[in-house]
Design a protein around this motif. Structure first.
Motif, PDB file in Angstrom:
ATOM      1  N   VAL A 183      20.455  -0.511  14.285  1.00 50.72           N
ATOM      2  CA  VAL A 183      21.148  -1.650  13.673  1.00 50.72           C
ATOM      3  C   VAL A 183      20.283  -2.903  13.673  1.00 50.72           C
ATOM      4  O   VAL A 183      20.176  -3.598  12.651  1.00 50.72           O
ATOM      5  N   ILE A 184      19.652  -3.213  14.800  1.00 51.40           N
ATOM      6  CA  ILE A 184      18.914  -4.480  14.868  1.00 51.40           C
ATOM      7  C   ILE A 184      17.718  -4.486  13.921  1.00 51.40           C
ATOM      8  O   ILE A 184      17.350  -5.544  13.383  1.00 51.40           O
ATOM      9  N   ARG A 185      17.140  -3.346  13.658  1.00 52.79           N
ATOM     10  CA  ARG A 185      16.001  -3.303  12.733  1.00 52.79           C
ATOM     11  C   ARG A 185      16.477  -3.335  11.286  1.00 52.79           C
ATOM     12  O   ARG A 185      15.812  -3.932  10.432  1.00 52.79           O
ATOM     13  N   MET A 186      17.584  -2.694  11.002  1.00 53.12           N
ATOM     14  CA  MET A 186      18.141  -2.799   9.650  1.00 53.12           C
ATOM     15  C   MET A 186      18.585  -4.229   9.360  1.00 53.12           C
ATOM     16  O   MET A 186      18.382  -4.744   8.246  1.00 53.12           O
ATOM     17  N   GLU A 187      19.165  -4.890  10.356  1.00 53.15           N
ATOM     18  CA  GLU A 187      19.571  -6.279  10.168  1.00 53.15           C
ATOM     19  C   GLU A 187      18.360  -7.189   9.990  1.00 53.15           C
ATOM     20  O   GLU A 187      18.418  -8.168   9.238  1.00 53.15           O
ATOM     21  N   LEU A 188      17.266  -6.885  10.654  1.00 54.46           N
ATOM     22  CA  LEU A 188      16.036  -7.648  10.454  1.00 54.46           C
ATOM     23  C   LEU A 188      15.578  -7.536   9.008  1.00 54.46           C
ATOM     24  O   LEU A 188      15.220  -8.543   8.377  1.00 54.46           O
ATOM     25  N   PHE A 189      15.570  -6.330   8.481  1.00 50.49           N
ATOM     26  CA  PHE A 189      15.155  -6.130   7.091  1.00 50.49           C
ATOM     27  C   PHE A 189      16.071  -6.908   6.148  1.00 50.49           C
ATOM     28  O   PHE A 189      15.589  -7.586   5.220  1.00 50.49           O
ATOM     29  N   ALA A 208      16.092 -14.017   2.975  1.00 53.03           N
ATOM     30  CA  ALA A 208      15.229 -15.199   2.931  1.00 53.03           C
ATOM     31  C   ALA A 208      14.465 -15.261   1.610  1.00 53.03           C
ATOM     32  O   ALA A 208      14.283 -16.348   1.035  1.00 53.03           O
ATOM     33  N   PHE A 209      14.017 -14.117   1.119  1.00 52.26           N
ATOM     34  CA  PHE A 209      13.324 -14.083  -0.172  1.00 52.26           C
ATOM     35  C   PHE A 209      14.273 -14.432  -1.304  1.00 52.26           C
ATOM     36  O   PHE A 209      13.929 -15.218  -2.199  1.00 52.26           O
ATOM     37  N   ARG A 210      15.470 -13.885  -1.290  1.00 56.57           N
ATOM     38  CA  ARG A 210      16.426 -14.162  -2.368  1.00 56.57           C
ATOM     39  C   ARG A 210      16.822 -15.629  -2.370  1.00 56.57           C
ATOM     40  O   ARG A 210      16.895 -16.252  -3.441  1.00 56.57           O
ATOM     41  N   TYR A 211      17.034 -16.176  -1.192  1.00 51.37           N
ATOM     42  CA  TYR A 211      17.443 -17.580  -1.108  1.00 51.37           C
ATOM     43  C   TYR A 211      16.340 -18.490  -1.651  1.00 51.37           C
ATOM     44  O   TYR A 211      16.603 -19.420  -2.428  1.00 51.37           O
ATOM     45  N   ALA A 212      15.102 -18.233  -1.224  1.00 47.49           N
ATOM     46  CA  ALA A 212      13.995 -19.078  -1.674  1.00 47.49           C
ATOM     47  C   ALA A 212      13.808 -18.989  -3.187  1.00 47.49           C
ATOM     48  O   ALA A 212      13.590 -19.999  -3.859  1.00 47.49           O
ATOM     49  N   THR A 265      17.028 -20.745  -4.918  1.00 48.99           N
ATOM     50  CA  THR A 265      17.244 -22.185  -4.715  1.00 48.99           C
ATOM     51  C   THR A 265      16.008 -23.015  -5.013  1.00 48.99           C
ATOM     52  O   THR A 265      16.121 -24.181  -5.418  1.00 48.99           O
ATOM     53  N   GLU A 266      14.832 -22.452  -4.770  1.00 44.67           N
ATOM     54  CA  GLU A 266      13.603 -23.233  -4.939  1.00 44.67           C
ATOM     55  C   GLU A 266      12.686 -22.663  -6.017  1.00 44.67           C
ATOM     56  O   GLU A 266      11.674 -23.271  -6.364  1.00 44.67           O
ATOM     57  N   GLY A 267      13.014 -21.476  -6.497  1.00 45.07           N
ATOM     58  CA  GLY A 267      12.219 -20.864  -7.549  1.00 45.07           C
ATOM     59  C   GLY A 267      10.852 -20.393  -7.098  1.00 45.07           C
ATOM     60  O   GLY A 267       9.957 -20.198  -7.930  1.00 45.07           O
ATOM     61  N   GLU A 268      10.675 -20.242  -5.798  1.00 46.06           N
ATOM     62  CA  GLU A 268       9.386 -19.769  -5.288  1.00 46.06           C
ATOM     63  C   GLU A 268       9.613 -18.903  -4.058  1.00 46.06           C
ATOM     64  O   GLU A 268      10.713 -18.864  -3.493  1.00 46.06           O
ATOM     65  N   LEU A 269       8.558 -18.223  -3.653  1.00 42.87           N
ATOM     66  CA  LEU A 269       8.659 -17.321  -2.511  1.00 42.87           C
ATOM     67  C   LEU A 269       8.702 -18.105  -1.204  1.00 42.87           C
ATOM     68  O   LEU A 269       8.185 -19.222  -1.124  1.00 42.87           O
ATOM     69  N   GLU A 297       4.697 -18.492   6.846  1.00 43.30           N
ATOM     70  CA  GLU A 297       5.137 -18.953   8.167  1.00 43.30           C
ATOM     71  C   GLU A 297       6.633 -18.744   8.353  1.00 43.30           C
ATOM     72  O   GLU A 297       7.095 -18.401   9.451  1.00 43.30           O
ATOM     73  N   GLU A 298       7.409 -18.932   7.291  1.00 41.37           N
ATOM     74  CA  GLU A 298       8.854 -18.705   7.399  1.00 41.37           C
ATOM     75  C   GLU A 298       9.143 -17.234   7.700  1.00 41.37           C
ATOM     76  O   GLU A 298       9.983 -16.916   8.550  1.00 41.37           O
ATOM     77  N   VAL A 299       8.443 -16.330   7.023  1.00 40.41           N
ATOM     78  CA  VAL A 299       8.629 -14.900   7.280  1.00 40.41           C
ATOM     79  C   VAL A 299       8.156 -14.565   8.689  1.00 40.41           C
ATOM     80  O   VAL A 299       8.817 -13.808   9.420  1.00 40.41           O
TER      81      VAL A 299
END
Length: 698
Positions: free
Chosen positions: A126-132, A138-142, A145-149, A153-155
């Motif tokens: 579970v914890i590794r699937m939740e990490l993925f 994080a990629f979808r949000y960026a 909302t910001e139109g970029e990857l 450092e965030e990853v």
């Protein structure tokens, strides 16, 4: 332990979310490909868990099990690895230098789910699937909302907090599985069958049992299991009895109390279960329960090259090599402190079981296909500061283990057998190995005592190579105060290191100097060509090999894998191997370069860089069969243990052997300058040792 109902709910939610990912549009073909392929792999893990929960191991045919095994490992097999995101070079090519290595790290960590799925460890899944899912979000949000990857450092921060937050979970699980016999404590697995159950209860004539571990099963494991199934009971008994008796004798000859111990750790390769089953029964007769656990595949468990535990076939050693330094992504002072803290907490929880743990009994294998690693610039590498931190962590973690599992109270044993990968000579070599492992140790003990008696009179030894070997060494020996009661060399027969055949000592560093050279050698599964180490006052001052095109790559290869990242190491051991039977068999069958150091070290003089053979137990008196105390247990470095304990040990020990056919002369030089030749042109010439040459004559 998490509430099982909550874990199941989390698992249902995360798998539902991951199942949608391969169908979603991100507006970036490379990212869609990466997340889609990772998502498909995780859905394969989900399917595997359902298969196991529904008793698939009992129902499925051998063909189905093979297909499932192939599907789980297909992406890192050599034929697919060049275009796999597990390959840092491919990940960088497709995802860029900033994100590629980090996303390759993530995929490698997800691949540890295979073992956790087969063990029914739902929390680890579970914890590794939740990490993925978190990284994907994080990629979808960026992008939305910001139109970029997101930045690299965030990853990295997401991955860093994963390894930090779950360090306690991993430490408790790993220590528990290493010191506690299965079934003795409450467990949170979702299946009842354990690895030990598979060994003791499975039908070992039905090759489907091999697929119950979740390890990669190659033709070699299948052939090994078939081969052992066809051996007579008495042969299996001889193999196991030699193995377990070596373990028992290891306690006896070092004066350690085996009756205090309750468990023994079994390390082996899948396919050896028939021998291991007999060994488990043997250990039970002397009051020891078997501890069986998988080698580490997760970065939370200090994944690296090789390691303790059982394992199947290796689908791709280059994959392991590419990810051996993945810890560079997160290794800092805070993580080191956190890791040591949670490890102590875990040991404290299982301190009773740790104290009664007797140590490992390992069945090693040899004969695997040659492997020449490629050093990829895209793979993670430790910085100089991280290298220092890792050495510090390794040292403190070792001290922590010795606090709860005292070195002076435990022992070990190691035995080795060939695997079918070695080729057409496999069956003959296997029979020769059984013979080598069961040689008459009393004969060797007698001849080796003759060697020791002469060496005890020497001030130093000179070792020179021949036939292209450039070795030219002077090895300074300990000076005896009372030769009637003391000795320099240990008379080593078949106990912890099987087979028989060596005398060894801890050399004096000051005055030990020269060049150690071998034309070709395999150390810990890695090949070295024209390896040279240069010593001054017993310390490695320079080194070289011809593996790579540049000297920088060659030096890095040696520093990482022989010096274990230290700037230098002492010569911790000087030994003379006497097992000419093993040497002749290997030469006749053409497998000299394939032998493990366990056997190779008995086939000529060898030298270890790192700690002495008495590391951390120097203050315990040890005696040879003739009653003399072995007093050369320390050197100028390990002597610091009482005043500067942090500088006394390197926590590594790598043996390098000069084979007989590359040995020109080994001479003992006495204080009055007289010279006594021990070996000349690969043959023992010291009177009383002629028996060792009979194998050559045959």
């Amino acid at each position: 332990m998490n509430n099982p109902d909550i874990l199941l709910e989390r698992y249902a939610l995360v798998t539902e979310r991951i199942g949608q990912i391969p169908k979603e549009d991100m507006g970036n073909d490379s990212l869609e490909d990466y997340f889609g392929r990772c998502g498909e792999f995780l859905m394969l893990i989900d399917d595997t868990i359902r298969f196991l929960k529904e008793d698939g191991l009992q129902r499925a045919s051998l063909d189905e099990m093979q297909q499932r095994n192939e599907a789980l490992y297909a992406d890192i097999l050599p034929g697919h690895y060049e275009e796999s995101y597990a390959n840092p070079a491919w990940a960088v090519k497709k995802l860029g230098e900033e994100l590629g290595p980090k996303l390759s790290f993530l995929y490698a960590e997800l691949r540890s789910l295979i073992g956790f799925a087969y063990e029914g460890r739902l929390e680890d899944v579970v914890i590794r699937m939740e990490l993925f899912a978190e990284v994907y979000a994080a990629f979808r949000y960026a992008l939305e909302t910001e139109g970029e990857l997101p930045s690299g450092e965030e990853v990295r921060r997401i991955l860093y907090w994963f390894v930090s937050d779950y360090a306690d979970v991993a430490a408790e699980r790993r220590i528990k599985e290493q010191v506690c016999a299965e079934g003795t404590l409450e467990d949170d697995r979702i299946y009842d069958m354990t690895s030990l159950d598979r060994i003791m209860q499975g039908d070992l004539t039905d090759l489907r049992y091999l697929y119950g571990y979740g390890e990669y099963i190659s033709d070699s494991e299948l052939e090994m299991a078939r081969f052992l199934a066809g051996l007579p009971d008495e042969t299996i008994e001889a193999m196991a009895d030699t193995f377990t008796e070596g373990y028992r004798i290891g306690f006896e000859v070092t004066g350690k109390d085996l009756s205090k111990k309750r468990t023994v750790g079994l390390y082996y390769r899948v396919g050896f279960e028939r021998m291991i089953r007999r060994a488990v029964l043997n250990f039970e007769k002397i009051g020891l329960k078997a501890v069986v656990f998988r080698r580490a595949y997760s970065v939370l468990d200090n994944r690296g090259l090789g390691g303790a535990g059982f394992s199947g076939g290796n689908p791709n050693r280059q994959y392991d090599y590419d990810h051996k330094d993945d810890k560079a992504l997160f290794l800092d002072r805070n993580y080191v402190n956190r890791k040591l803290e949670v490890t102590r907490t875990a040991y404290e929880k299982y301190k009773e079981q740790a104290r009664s743990y007797g140590g490992p009994a390992a069945v090693q294998t040899f004969g695997e296909a040659d492997f020449q690693p490629i050093a990829k610039k895209e793979a993670f590498r430790l910085s100089a500061e991280q290298n220092r931190l890792w050495l510090e962590y390794s040292s403190q973690a070792g001290e922590l283990q010795r606090e709860y599992i005292p070195e002076e109270e435990r022992s070990f044993t190691i035995i080795a057998f060939p695997v079918p990968e070695i080729g057409p000579v496999f069956q003959e070599l296997f029979q020769e190995t059984i013979k080598i492992n069961t040689l008459d140790y009393m004969c060797y003990r007698r001849v080796q005592q003759i060697l020791i008696d002469r060496l005890d009179r020497a001030e130093f030894c000179e070792v020179k190579g021949c036939n292209g070997n450039r070795t030219d060494l002077k090895v300074k020996l300990y000076s005896l105060s009372d030769p009637e009661k003391e000795t320099i060399f240990e008379n080593c027969v078949a106990d912890v290191n099987i087979p028989v055949g060596e005398v060894f000592t801890s050399p004096v560093l000051e005055g030990t100097e020269g060049t150690l050279h071998v034309k070709k050698v395999f150390l810990n599964g890695l090949e070295y060509r024209d390896l040279e180490l240069f010593f001054a006052d017993g310390m490695v001052r320079n080194y070289h090999c011809d593996n790579f095109e540049t000297e920088e790559e060659n030096k890095n290869f040696i520093k990482e894998n022989i010096l274990h990242r230290h700037e230098t190491l002492p010569m911790g051991e000087f030994a003379i191997g006497t097992n000419t039977v093993a040497y002749v068999a290997a030469k006749r069958l053409g497998v000299e370069s394939k032998l493990p150091i366990l056997i190779a070290e008995k086939m000529g003089p060898h030298f270890a860089v790192g700690d002495t053979c008495y590391s951390h137990v120097e203050d315990i008196k040890v005696y040879n069969p003739d009653g003399k105390e072995i007093v050369a247990r320390t050197n100028e470095i390990s002597r610091l243990r009482h005043t500067k304990p942090g500088e006394a040990y390197f926590n590594c020990h790598t043996d390098i052997t000069i084979p007989y056919d590359e040995l020109g002369e080994l001479t003992a030089v006495e204080k009055d300058g007289s010279r006594v030749i021990i070996i000349k042109n690969g043959r023992f010439v010291l009177p009383g040792c002629e028996e060792l040459n009979r194998a050559f004559e045959k």
